[in-house]
Structure formats: structure tokens, C-alpha cells
Design an enzyme around this catalytic site. Structure first.
Site, short mmCIF file in Angstrom:
data_model
loop_
_atom_site.label_atom_id
_atom_site.label_comp_id
_atom_site.label_asym_id
_atom_site.label_seq_id
_atom_site.Cartn_x
_atom_site.Cartn_y
_atom_site.Cartn_z
N ASP A 4 44.52 37.87 27.70
CA ASP A 4 45.11 37.32 26.48
C ASP A 4 46.32 36.43 26.71
O ASP A 4 46.94 35.98 25.78
CB ASP A 4 45.51 38.47 25.54
CG ASP A 4 44.37 39.44 25.33
OD1 ASP A 4 43.24 38.95 25.23
OD2 ASP A 4 44.62 40.65 25.28
N ASP B 184 41.92 30.58 40.21
CA ASP B 184 41.99 31.20 38.89
C ASP B 184 41.49 32.63 39.05
O ASP B 184 40.33 32.86 39.35
CB ASP B 184 41.08 30.41 37.94
CG ASP B 184 41.06 30.98 36.54
OD1 ASP B 184 41.91 31.85 36.24
OD2 ASP B 184 40.19 30.57 35.76
N SER C 246 39.89 67.04 72.05
CA SER C 246 39.44 65.77 71.45
C SER C 246 38.29 65.95 70.46
O SER C 246 37.16 65.55 70.73
CB SER C 246 39.06 64.76 72.55
OG SER C 246 38.33 65.33 73.61
#
Lengths: 637, 300
Positions: free
Chosen positions: A34, A110, A542
Site C-alpha cells: 500500500d 522492484d 566422531s
């Protein structure tokens, strides 16, 4: 812009000459649905006379059909693109628009203002020199204003225009404008990084102060929006930077020409300049700057060129040619800001492809330092990222790359993350710095290499990496293997997880980040040991695939032998040699593998030994048989 | 980067894209329509890989209805620069006698352009095809990425595009997936003309005004380039001094009267023009958002 037509009608050749010297400004518009963003861009296009008569006719027809401006032209319709969006009246993606004046060509990104489209805005911002932040004069600074400003500055935009729109709806009141201007400057203070803010009161709908000065706001004496866009100084700092050129393509049309092609990401270059090639750190001198139209005496940031060097040094795509006196940094671990762009969450521990410049590597996401709430800018604790979220993470790469901090150079400090399975671009990021100061330590080329060292020993170097639960028997087996290798004259070294924590890694705790670092150091030391020609045994729980992968990637293929010491949890727990399982079950140890932290069983182990079925001696036999089979060591009696 | 002009920056960006795709994608090809955008793209590609040869072939989708002048221009350029050219004609369409007149424009363009392009890409297994599309041409193009991905079957999904940040392009593809790459995405029509002028790039003659036999159809002038063009009963072609703003199939390309005989003249005319480039293309006027629809179906 009427004078354009006079010039064209007059001397076209003169006109073309002057227009060939135009500069290019890329900017971004940020605002919500808006705020009148599409109307503003439509007006810029309309007023710069880039709307042809047939488009105008189509616009008039569209305005009557779906316009929101009654009988008037709805300029927003000029920029709304894809069919479904036009029906919804919403711009949903990044669109690029073009217009030009006599002084500049403009490319407008845009981007939409919806919360869920942060990623689109970041995309538009990544190539923009300037951002227009649109604010509705009736509403003032909103949450989204803060969000837009944060994203724009994070992506490195230093020039901001605060366009206070819809001034016609507040009676062109100077007070309203002044209050918003002050509030915005306070907000900008908290963001940092903005060099230049210009606030302009406009009405995109009525055209006030967009291209022509508003007669309704004679209290405003600053430039119109278009004037400012035409005149704003774009950071010429790119050319002042030290030379950076990521090599995109090695141009080798014949045996006697070898050129290195790329787009200059910073600085300038001339024949005779000393350059350093990263990450190898070999130096040479620029011989020629070759183009189809003849050699150049100089090339500058932004140009795509082909360089030849005076020395025959090995350069491949992905390397970076730098000013010898001021090279980029190199490193394989970074702290970076990541913006997540995919529906599937980002989790620490996952591995993605990373692309920066012309380099592609594998990157494992480490621990999150914090997440950033784009609305409040607050730092929050968090481990993972959802679509459109931003956070600060450590990254570990499987190889060393050249880079600059993003704050210094957007082209050499920005990266994208790619999902290896879907090939989607899932994230974008900005490198802040390399961890552990590895960044400024450059690789020193040496003459005696690993094969020369190995040749003295009568066996090949390798890493035997033992992974498995605590109590599985890793250390016991590794110990037997080493004893027997040593007896056979093999030069060995044993790195044990517990022992390493007493020395090299005594500064590290058990947080996620420390665990990654712990294992990185051990992998690095093991790698160095293989370069010394040793057979290195590593005994380390690990538990994560990503970590083992990192260790594997540290040494050349064929030199890493992963041994999975596979023992059911109940067996390991029943042994409980160190009493750790008991403590973990009692809640005295957090994140204990197998109890409240997972063990990811390896899928690609070179060898698996099950110690519930085999004795430690038998398991050691299997390990030795495997490395004999791989010709790492000669048969051992 | 302030000391570079807008044309220099556009040129550098395009060359970067061309090199990046060639470095990362197997078996690329360049679509060559012979028009001004293709011609500029070819010029940029020669710059990108000089002093080497182009590391990919050109592909011309020949509808058999091109202006004769453009075909001779094509063959001369290919010989002059030592280029590899693949010419593809949809033999099925040819056999079925599909022409703009027999089947109407939508069917004809679908068969002889869209289907033909898909045939050629599939036949040679090209991983990426360069095209001369520009974002300023049309509203739906404004939102297309520089690298546009096509699923198997060549469909384009405008909702599922990869974000493109900085100058980093993700060129990875899955099985059956191919890339359309648009190196001159950020150029406008005026940029293209200014660059042609600056670089002194040679163009096919039909861009320039000359005396040509034409008839009027729907308010535009159509050149009667050979005796296949069906004249109305009693109709004769008139000779007028005309030129064309775009090059396509001559029966579908509207020309207009003009005195522009040089690139500078054309630029002057373009700047003073009152209608946009695609106006002359009959293909675009079928329905609103028609280009987007065609693209989803696999048109380039």
C-alpha cells in the site's frame, strides 16, 4: 526531458557521443503493497517518456478494467508483470525495470514488501547501489521500515533515500515530513553502515517532487527524487580497493597462449603489476590485458578481461588473482551472516555447496552464534533457520578459499549456498572473518613434499581413523595396530581423543562449536602427520558424518581409511571402562553420544569391525590386512 | 565503478555470464535468430572468448519463412568468423505443410518455432542455450532470471525460480533439466542500438530502409519476399521504402515506411518512436500476457 528530443532531432551523432558517456545506477525500491511503490516506479517510467503510445493505449484500457484510480491512469499497472499477479494486484517477485535520462541509465529492482519475501529483497539489494525506502506519510516509520533498512544495509547498501509518500493525503504538511525524517535518522543510527540519507517528501500519485518540484510544498528546497538519482555519487571505492580478479575461465586456444579470464572485483590492473594467485600464493607479473580489440593499458573494477602473466604458473578456475602487496585472505572456516531462502530449514551440521566468486566448495554449517529478528533487530538464541530468517553462523569448508570480508568487498565476500540434492539455491551469506586467524597466514610453497618424505620410509602415508561409541574398543585396537606396525618398521603416530584434549585442545569445551573445532584440529594435525610421511592412527568417537567428512577431505583420496568400530550400545555400556555411561544416565554428563546425543553410523567406512563378535587382537588383524590390501604398508609377518 | 559507462558495465556483465555458463555447464549452444539482439550477443561472446574460438555452436531454428536477406547475412557471418552453425528445420511441420497461411499464426509458431526448438535441443542434448531475451521487452520477461531453468519437457515455472544474488549463478541441473541463459537481460532496446553504433556491428539489411515490395495487412506493411506469399485476388505488391524493427518470419513481421539508412538514423527514429518494439510482431498480439503463456509452453 523534452530537450532530449531537440538534441535527437538536431545532431544525432553528437547526441550519441554524449550518451555513450552515461553512467549506470542500480537501485532498489522497498515498501509494502500500500505504500505506492508500483505507482512510484510507474511514474518514473512515465515521466522519463519511456512509455510508448501503444503501451499507453494498453494502460488506458487496463486502467478502466482493473485500475484503482477511477478514470485516471493507474501507473502501477505499468510495472505489475505476471498474469496471476496482475489479477491479485500484488507484485510477488523481484522485477527489474529500466529507464534512462540524459545523464544516467537506471536499473530498478522492484521487490515486494511482504514479510515472507525477505529473500527477494535481499536478492534485489545484492546488486543495488542505493535503496529507496518508501514510507506512507500517514503511517510514519513502521516495523517494515526497520526491516527494509536492516536488509538493505546488511547487503551493503550505503546510500538511502527516504521517500515520504502520499504527502497529498496529509495536506502537504511540513511537520509530518520533519517528524518522520527525524524518526528515521534515529533508526538509522542504530543500524550503522549508512553513509548517506536523503529524505524527500513526495506524492507518487500526483507527481510532487518525483521529477518536477512540487508547487504544493514550497517549504522543501532539496532535490526532487529524479534529480537526486541523477546526481548521487556512487561509491567509486571499488577502484580504490586492491586488485581482485576471480579466474572464471582459462583461455587456452593454442599452445602459445594462456590467458586468465574474469571480471575484476576490485581495484585496477596494468601490465607490469605484481600479482599473487590465491590460494597457491604463487607470484607473477601481469604481461598483457588482452581483448578482441587489442591490448589495454589498464583495466578497472567491473570490467571483464583476460590477463596473461610473465611466468608459467598453474592457475585454474576458482583461483583469485590479487595485488601482490595486498592479497585477499585465505581460509576454510568463517563466521558469516546467512539469509535462509528455502522451505526446508537450515540445520547446523548439514553440508551444502558454497559458491563464492568462481570457487565452489562443500561447506558444513557450524554452530549458530545468534539469530536476528528482522523486525526488532534483536539477537536471539537459536540453532536453525527457517525461510526468510537471518542468523550468524560458523562455516567449515572442505578446502581453502580466497575471500575478503563482505564489508570490504561485496563481490569477494558474498556467497550462495546450494542444496546438493535438489540443486536449489537455499541461502545467501556474507563472510565477516575467518576463524582462528588462519586468514592472514599464507601458504608457503616448499620443495620437499610428502612423496619425497614417504619415499624415505618404504611405505605410504595414511590416516587410520577409528570411529565408534565410547567403550567400543577404538583405543585398544588402535594401540595394538600401532604396536605391530612399529615392530614392522612403519613410522606411526597415534592421536587419541582424550589425550589431545589435555594439550592441543585443552582450551575447548563441549559446546557444538567447540566440538567442531576439536575435530578440525585433530583432522588438521593428522593431515600434517601424513605430509610428514607417517601412518597416523586417530581414535575419536566422531559421531557426526559431517565431521568425519571434514577429516576425510583434509587428505588426498586413498589416504583416509575410516574404521568403524561397531559395538551395540548395550555392549559398550556394559563395559563402561571409564564409568561415563553411568554418569550420563544419571544426568551428570550432557550430550553424551549414544545416550542423549546421536551416533550417526558411517555409510562409507573402508572397514567395519564388530567388537561384540571379534577380540581386539582379531580386529587389529583385520585393520592391518586392509591397509596391506590398499598397498599402504608392505605385507607384515 | 563510476568510471565505467553504462554500456561498458552492461558489456562486462554479459561477458561474465557467458563465461560462467560455458565454464560450468556441459554442451552449451547459442540460439542465433540473426536479429540485432542475437547479433549483439554473438559479438559479446566473441569478446568473451577472444583470442580463442567460440567454445559452442550457434543454433538457428529455421522456419523456412525467413527474409532471404537474413539467410545470406547469416551464412556470410558464419564464414567470416569461422563459427559452427547448426540449422534446424522441423521436418514434421514441413511435411505436414504447416505455414502461417495454412494453419494460422498460433499453430504455425508453435510447430515451426517452439516445437522445432525443443526438437533441436533434445536431439543434440544441449545443457544450456543462450538466448537474446531482454527484460525490457515485455512485462513477464522483467521477472525472469538471467538463468532460467526448464524441467524435462521444457516447461518454465515462474513460481519456482532460483534467486540470483550478486554475480553468483547457480548452474547446477538435475536429470532432464536444461538452462536458458539470457546474457543481455539488463539491456534495453536503446542500449542495444547504442552498442551496435559504438562497436560498429554489422546488421542484416532488412533493419535499414530500402525499396521493397509490400502489401498492407492489419495496418502494418508485410514484405512480399518471395512468390509463396498469397496475394488477395487482384492485389499487387507496391514498392515502398520500408524497414523492419524486428526480424522474424517475413509474413508475420510488420514493416513501416522509413528513411533510416544508418544505425544513427535508426536510433534517432527509435528515440522519437511512438510505438514499442513488439508492436511489429504479430505473434504477441493474440491475447494479454501471451508471451508468458508461450514461455510456459516452452517457447524461448
Amino acid at each position: 526531458m523534452a530537450h532530449k528530443f531537440d538534441l535527437v532531432a538536431g545532431d544525432i551523432v553528437e547526441y550519441l557521443k554524449s550518451h555513450e558517456r552515461k553512467s549506470l545506477l542500480r537501485f532498489l525500491t522497498c515498501g509494502s503493497v500500500d505504500d505506492g511503490k508500483s505507482t512510484l516506479i510507474g511514474r518514473l517510467l512515465f515521466e522519463s517518456k519511456l512509455i510508448f503510445e501503444d503501451q499507453l493505449a494498453a494502460l488506458e484500457a487496463d486502467s478502466k478494467k482493473v485500475g484503482t484510480q477511477g478514470d485516471r491512469l493507474d501507473l502501477a499497472l505499468l510495472v505489475d508483470g505476471l498474469a496471476s499477479e496482475r489479477e491479485q494486484g500484488i507484485t510477488i517477485d523481484v522485477a527489474y525495470r529500466f529507464f534512462a535520462t540524459d545523464r544516467r541509465k537506471f536499473i530498478v529492482a522492484d521487490t515486494p514488501g511482504h514479510e515472507q519475501y525477505t529473500r527477494n529483497m535481499a536478492t534485489g539489494a545484492s546488486t543495488a547501489d542505493l535503496a529507496i525506502i518508501l514510507v506512507d506519510a500517514r503511517k510514519g516509520i513502521l516495523t517494515q521500515t526497520r526491516r527494509h533498512s536492516f536488509i538493505a544495509t546488511s547487503l551493503g547498501i550505503r546510500n538511502i533515500v527516504l521517500a515520504v509518500n502520499k504527502m497529498d493525503l496529509v495536506g502537504y504538511d511540513q511537520r509530518v515530513f520533519a517528524d518522520i525524517d527525524i524518526a528515521y535518522r534515529e533508526l538509522a543510527e542504530t543500524l550503522g553502515g549508512i553513509h548517506h540519507i536523503v529524505s524527500i517528501p513526495i506524492s507518487a500519485l500526483e507527481g510532487d517532487n518525483v521529477v518536477t518540484h512540487s508547487t504544493a510544498m514550497d517549504w522543501y528546497s532539496g532535490p526532487t527524487l529524479m534529480q537526486h538519482l541523477e546526481e548521487v555519487e556512487i561509491d567509486a571505492a571499488h577502484e580504490a580497493l586492491p586488485l581482485r580478479m576471480p579466474v572464471q575461465w582459462v583461455n587456452r586456444p593454442s599452445a602459445d597462449f594462456r590467458g586468465f579470464s574474469g571480471r575484476i572485483a576490485g581495484g585496477t590492473v596494468s601490465p607490469g603489476d605484481r600479482v599473487k594467485v590465491l590460494p597457491s600464493a604463487r607470484e607473477s607479473t601481469v604481461a598483457r590485458i588482452v581483448t578482441m580489440d587489442g591490448d589495454l593499458g589498464e583495466a578497472v573494477a567491473g570490467q571483464s578481461v583476460t590477463l596473461t602473466l610473465t611466468d608459467e604458473i598453474d592457475i585454474a578456475r576458482g583461483d583469485m588473482i590479487c595485488a601482490a602487496g595486498d592479497p585477499a585472505q585465505i581460509g576454510s572456516q568463517f563466521e558469516a551472516t546467512i539469509l535462509w531462502m528455502a522451505e526446508d530449514r537450515l540445520y547446523p551440521g548439514r553440508t551444502y555447496l558454497i559458491k563464492t566468486g568462481a570457487q565452489t566448495a562443500q561447506a558444513t554449517i557450524g554452530a549458530a552464534k545468534y539469530k536476528i529478528d528482522v523486525n526488532t533487530l534483536a539477537h536471539e538464541a537459536g540453532k536453525d533457520l527457517d525461510l526468510n530468517e537471518i542468523g550468524r553462523f560458523t562455516l567449515s569448508l572442505d578446502r581453502t578459499i580466497a575471500f575478503d570480508p563482505y564489508e570490504d568487498n561485496r563481490q569477494t565476500g558474498g556467497f550462495i549456498l546450494i542444496d546438493r540434492m535438489t540443486n536449489a539455491t537455499v541461502g545467501a551469506g556474507m563472510i565477516h572473518f575467518a576463524l582462528r586467524r588462519s586468514a592472514n597466514v599464507h601458504w608457503q610453497a616448499t620443495d620437499i613434499d610428502k612423496s619425497a618424505r614417504g619415499a624415505l620410509k618404504g611405505h605410504r602415508p595414511a590416516v587410520l581413523w577409528f570411529t565408534g561409541l565410547s567403550g567400543s574398543g577404538k583405543s585398544t585396537i588402535a594401540n595394538i595396530v600401532e604396536r605391530r606396525l612399529a615392530a614392522a618398521g612403519v613410522h606411526t603416530m597415534l592421536l587419541d581423543g582424550d589425550n589431545v584434549r589435555h594439550g592441543l585442545n585443552k582450551d575447548l569445551g563441549f559446546t557444538d562449536a567447540d566440538r567442531v573445532e576439536n575435530i578440525r584440529r585433530v583432522a588438521e594435525v593428522a593431515g600434517l602427520m601424513t605430509e610428514a610421511g607417517l601412518v597416523t592412527l586417530v581414535s575419536f568417537i566422531s559421531p557426526f558424518e559431517a565431521e568425519r567428512q571434514m577429516a576425510r577431505a583434509r587428505v588426498p583420496e586413498g589416504e583416509f581409511v575410516l574404521v568403524h568400530v561397531d559395538t551395540p550400545l548395550d555392549v559398550a555400556e556394559s563395559r563402561d571402562v571409564k564409568g561415563l555411561y553411568r554418569k550420563a544416565r544419571a544426568g551428570q554428563i550432557a550430550n553424551f553420544t549414544g545416550i542423549d546425543s546421536p551416533y550417526e553410523a558411517p555409510q562409507n567406512a573402508e572397514l567395519t569391525v564388530n567388537t561384540a563378535e571379534l577380540s581386539a587382537e582379531d580386529a587389529a588383524d583385520r585393520v592391518i590386512a586392509e591397509i596391506v590390501r590398499r598397498s599402504i604398508v608392505p605385507p607384515i609377518g | 565503478m563510476s568510471s565505467l559507462t553504462h554500456l561498458e558495465r552492461l558489456e562486462a556483465e554479459s561477458i561474465h555470464i557467458l563465461r560462467e555458463v560455458v565454464a560450468e555447464v556441459e554442451n552449451p549452444v547459442m540460439l542465433y535468430s540473426i536479429g540485432k539482439d542475437s547479433t549483439v550477443m554473438l559479438h559479446l561472446a566473441r569478446k568473451a572468448f577472444a583470442p580463442g574460438r567460440l567454445p559452442f555452436p550457434l543454433l538457428h531454428i529455421d522456419t523456412t519463412w525467413n527474409f532471404r536477406e537474413t539467410i545470406s547475412f547469416r551464412d556470410r557471418i558464419v564464414a567470416q568468423y569461422g563459427l559452427d552453425l547448426i540449422v534446424h528445420v522441423n521436418q514434421d511441420g514441413l511435411r505436414d505443410g504447416v505455414t502461417p497461411f495454412s494453419h494460422g499464426t498460433p499453430v504455425y509458431t508453435d510447430v515451426m518455432l517452439t516445437q522445432s526448438l525443443r526438437q533441436a535441443l533434445d536431439k543434440h542434448g544441449f545443457g544450456a542455450a543462450f538466448g537474446g531475451g531482454r527484460r525490457d521487452e515485455e512485462k513477464s520477461r522483467a521477472k525472469e532470471r538471467i538463468l532460467s531453468f526448464r524441467a524435462a519437457g521444457h516447461r518454465w515455472d515462474p513460481r519456482n525460480q532460483r534467486p540470483e544474488l550478486w554475480d553468483l549463478y547457480n548452474t547446477r541441473t538435475g536429470p532432464g533439466e536444461t538452462i536458458r541463459a539470457f546474457p543481455i537481460s539488463n539491456w534495453t532496446e536503446l542500449d542495444v542500438w547504442q552498442y551496435i553504433h559504438r562497436e560498429n556491428i554489422e546488421l542484416p539489411g532488412v533493419y535499414f530502409a530500402d525499396r521493397r515490395p509490400v502489401v498492407e495487412r492489419d495496418g502494418v506493411l508485410i514484405m512480399v519476399d518471395d512468390d509463396r506469399y498469397p496475394l488477395l485476388p487482384g492485389e499487387v505488391a507496391h514498392t515502398k521504402t520500408v524497414r523492419f524493427r524486428t526480424l522474424g518470419c517475413y509474413p508475420l513481421t510488420g514493416g513501416f515506411e522509413s528513411g533510416a539508412r544508418s544505425v544513427a538514423d535508426i536510433i534517432r527514429e527509435t528515440l522519437l518512436a511512438t510505438s514499442s518494439e513488439r508492436q511489429g510482431r504479430v505473434i504477441d498480439r493474440d491475447q494479454p500476457a501471451s508471451m508468458e503463456k508461450k514461455k510456459q509452453e516452452g517457447y524461448f
